[in-house]
Design an enzyme around this catalytic site. Sequence first.
Site, short mmCIF file in Angstrom:
data_model
loop_
_atom_site.label_atom_id
_atom_site.label_comp_id
_atom_site.label_asym_id
_atom_site.label_seq_id
_atom_site.Cartn_x
_atom_site.Cartn_y
_atom_site.Cartn_z
N ASP A 1 -9.00 0.42 1.75
CA ASP A 1 -7.99 0.03 2.73
C ASP A 1 -8.52 0.37 4.13
O ASP A 1 -8.17 1.39 4.71
CB ASP A 1 -6.69 0.78 2.42
CG ASP A 1 -5.57 0.42 3.37
OD1 ASP A 1 -5.57 -0.71 3.88
OD2 ASP A 1 -4.71 1.28 3.60
N LYS B 1 -4.15 -2.11 9.81
CA LYS B 1 -4.51 -2.29 8.40
C LYS B 1 -4.65 -3.75 8.00
O LYS B 1 -5.21 -4.04 6.94
CB LYS B 1 -3.42 -1.68 7.51
CG LYS B 1 -3.09 -0.22 7.82
CD LYS B 1 -3.97 0.72 7.07
CE LYS B 1 -3.45 2.14 7.16
NZ LYS B 1 -4.18 3.03 6.27
N GLU C 1 -10.28 12.42 7.47
CA GLU C 1 -10.23 13.76 6.88
C GLU C 1 -11.61 14.41 6.85
O GLU C 1 -11.73 15.61 7.14
CB GLU C 1 -9.68 13.68 5.45
CG GLU C 1 -8.24 13.21 5.36
CD GLU C 1 -7.92 12.75 3.96
OE1 GLU C 1 -7.53 13.58 3.13
OE2 GLU C 1 -8.08 11.55 3.67
N ASP D 1 0.85 -1.19 0.00
CA ASP D 1 0.00 0.00 0.00
C ASP D 1 0.88 1.24 0.00
O ASP D 1 1.75 1.39 0.85
CB ASP D 1 -0.92 -0.01 1.22
CG ASP D 1 -2.03 1.02 1.08
OD1 ASP D 1 -2.45 1.28 -0.07
OD2 ASP D 1 -2.46 1.58 2.09
N ARG E 1 -7.91 3.77 13.04
CA ARG E 1 -7.06 4.95 13.30
C ARG E 1 -6.49 4.98 14.70
O ARG E 1 -5.37 5.49 14.91
CB ARG E 1 -7.86 6.23 13.05
CG ARG E 1 -8.41 6.39 11.66
CD ARG E 1 -7.32 6.41 10.62
NE ARG E 1 -7.86 6.56 9.28
CZ ARG E 1 -7.15 6.36 8.17
NH1 ARG E 1 -5.88 5.98 8.26
NH2 ARG E 1 -7.69 6.51 6.98
N HIS F 1 -4.23 13.90 0.72
CA HIS F 1 -4.40 13.04 1.89
C HIS F 1 -3.19 13.14 2.82
O HIS F 1 -3.34 13.32 4.03
CB HIS F 1 -4.61 11.59 1.45
CG HIS F 1 -4.63 10.60 2.58
ND1 HIS F 1 -5.69 10.51 3.46
CD2 HIS F 1 -3.73 9.67 2.97
CE1 HIS F 1 -5.43 9.56 4.35
NE2 HIS F 1 -4.25 9.03 4.08
N GLU G 1 -10.35 3.92 3.45
CA GLU G 1 -9.46 4.70 2.59
C GLU G 1 -9.87 4.41 1.15
O GLU G 1 -9.84 3.26 0.71
CB GLU G 1 -7.99 4.35 2.84
CG GLU G 1 -7.52 4.85 4.20
CD GLU G 1 -6.01 4.80 4.40
OE1 GLU G 1 -5.34 4.00 3.69
OE2 GLU G 1 -5.52 5.54 5.27
N GLU H 1 -9.13 4.13 -2.44
CA GLU H 1 -7.89 3.97 -3.21
C GLU H 1 -8.19 3.28 -4.54
O GLU H 1 -9.24 2.69 -4.73
CB GLU H 1 -6.87 3.11 -2.43
CG GLU H 1 -6.55 3.67 -1.05
CD GLU H 1 -5.33 3.03 -0.39
OE1 GLU H 1 -4.53 2.40 -1.11
OE2 GLU H 1 -5.20 3.16 0.84
N THR I 1 -8.76 -5.66 3.59
CA THR I 1 -8.69 -4.73 2.45
C THR I 1 -9.70 -5.25 1.44
O THR I 1 -9.64 -6.42 1.07
CB THR I 1 -7.28 -4.73 1.82
OG1 THR I 1 -6.32 -4.45 2.85
CG2 THR I 1 -7.17 -3.70 0.72
N GLN J 1 -3.71 2.50 14.80
CA GLN J 1 -2.63 3.05 13.96
C GLN J 1 -1.83 4.13 14.69
O GLN J 1 -0.60 4.14 14.65
CB GLN J 1 -3.26 3.64 12.69
CG GLN J 1 -2.27 4.15 11.65
CD GLN J 1 -2.96 4.67 10.38
OE1 GLN J 1 -4.19 4.59 10.25
NE2 GLN J 1 -2.18 5.18 9.45
#
Length: 425
Positions: A233, A253, A364, A126, A237, A133, A199, A201, A257, A240
Site C-alpha cells: 500500500d 494512497k 517506522e 484498506d 506520508r 504499526h 506498507e 500488507e 497499490t 497524508q
Amino acid sequence: MNSKSWVGGANAPEADFPVQNLPYGVFSRAGEAPRCGVAIGDYVADLAALERAGLLAESGFSAPVLNPFMARGKAAWAAMRARLAALFTEGGDPALRDDAALRAAVLVPLARAQLHMPFAVAGYTDFYAGRHHAENVGIMFRGAENALPPNWLSIPIGYNGRASTVVVSGTPIRRPLGQIMPPGAELPVFSPSQRLDIELELGAVLGQGTEMGTPLSVAEADELIFGYVLLNDWSARDIQAWEYQPLGPFQAKVFATSISPWVVTSAALAPFRVSAPARARPLLPYLREPGPMLYDIELEVRMRAAGQERDSLISRTNARELYYSAAQQLAHHAIGGCRMQVGDLLGSGTISGPGKENRGSLLEITWGGKEPLTLTGGIERRFIEDGDTLTLSGFAQGDGYRIGFGSCVGTILPAPKPRAEWRDG
Ligand code: MN
C-alpha cells in the site's frame, strides 16, 4: 498432504510453488491473450488449455481474470484443488504427465510467462489491523500516552481505497504530486511527495459476495475469502499528514497499490492457521473469532537503491502479528449492510512486529526519517528515492515444503512534471 510432484522445480524445500500450494493467477506469453493459470514448480500450468483438453471441469479459465472461477463458490474451489493436485502429484492421474504434446502445450516456464492482474478488483478497502504499526505511528504522531486511537481495540478500522489503481507486481509506480504542509509553514505547497513509503500488507481476495443489507458472522466471512496476496500500500506520508483529518487518507494512497500475481488459496494456507493475540479489551460478540483465523506467514521487505545491483533486507515480520483477521475485518465491513462482491480486496494494514527489525514501513524503520537506513553499498535512505525498487515476499513454512507467495515488486518513477500554471507566483 505432504506429497511430491513430477513437475520440475516443485520439490525443492525452498520452492514457492510445490503441489501443496497451487496458487491461481493470470498469464500470457508474448502475443497471446491472458488466461488463468496455476503455478507449479518452475512453471505456470495453462488452466484454459487443460479445460479445453477435457482434463478439468468447465470453470471459466479462458477469462483474463479469476472472477468467473471464484464466483463458482467454495465447493467448486475444493473440487478444482483436488483435481489439480491429482494431475500434478507423483503417482496421481497420469493424463497430463504421460502426454508429451499436451504437457508441452500446458506447462509454460515461469521465466517466459508475463503475469497479469489475477482478478478484477471490485472494491478495495484498506484496514489498519496491525497493532505494532498502529502503536508506532500513534507514538510518532500523538505521543506514547495516546498511541492507539480510543476505538482501535474495539473496531478493525478501515477506509475505502481505489480499486482502479490496484496493479500487479512489476508495474512501475509514479511518485505522486500533491498538497503538502512543510514543517513550521503556515500555508501548504504543491510538490512531488518527499516522503514516499511502502506498507507491507496481506490482501484478502473475496471469492463470494453478499446481498446489500445482509450481515455476516465471522465464520461466514471466513468462508467467502478465496485467498490471499502480498500487498504494498504505497503511501505518501507528507500528503497524508496534511490531508488525513477528519476523513482519513485520500490522495496519499490512491495513486497505487501493488499486489503479488499469485492468489494463494485459503485452502493451501489452512495448515498454517493461528489464533489472534490475546484481546486487550473484550470484543463485541459479532467480532469474536470461532477459531484460529490468522496465518503464520513469514514476510520480508527488500530495498534496492537506484542504480545498485543488490538489494538489502530491511524488514522481516509475520502475518500472525495482526490483531484482527481478514475474516473479522470482513464481518465488520458487512455488519452494517455493505454489499460485498466477488473480487473485493481487503488490505490488512501494515504488518509490523514487536522489534525494530520487524517494521513494515519506512516511516517506522527510519522513525519518521530521523534514523536513516543504510542499504547495501553504504547508501542512506529515509524514504524512497526515484529509481528505488521495493520487493515484498512471503511464505508459510510447512514440514519440508513452503506455501510461497512469490514476490510483489515496484520501482518508483519520477513525479509528473508540474504544469507551469500550477506553480505559485
Ligand atoms: Mn495501508
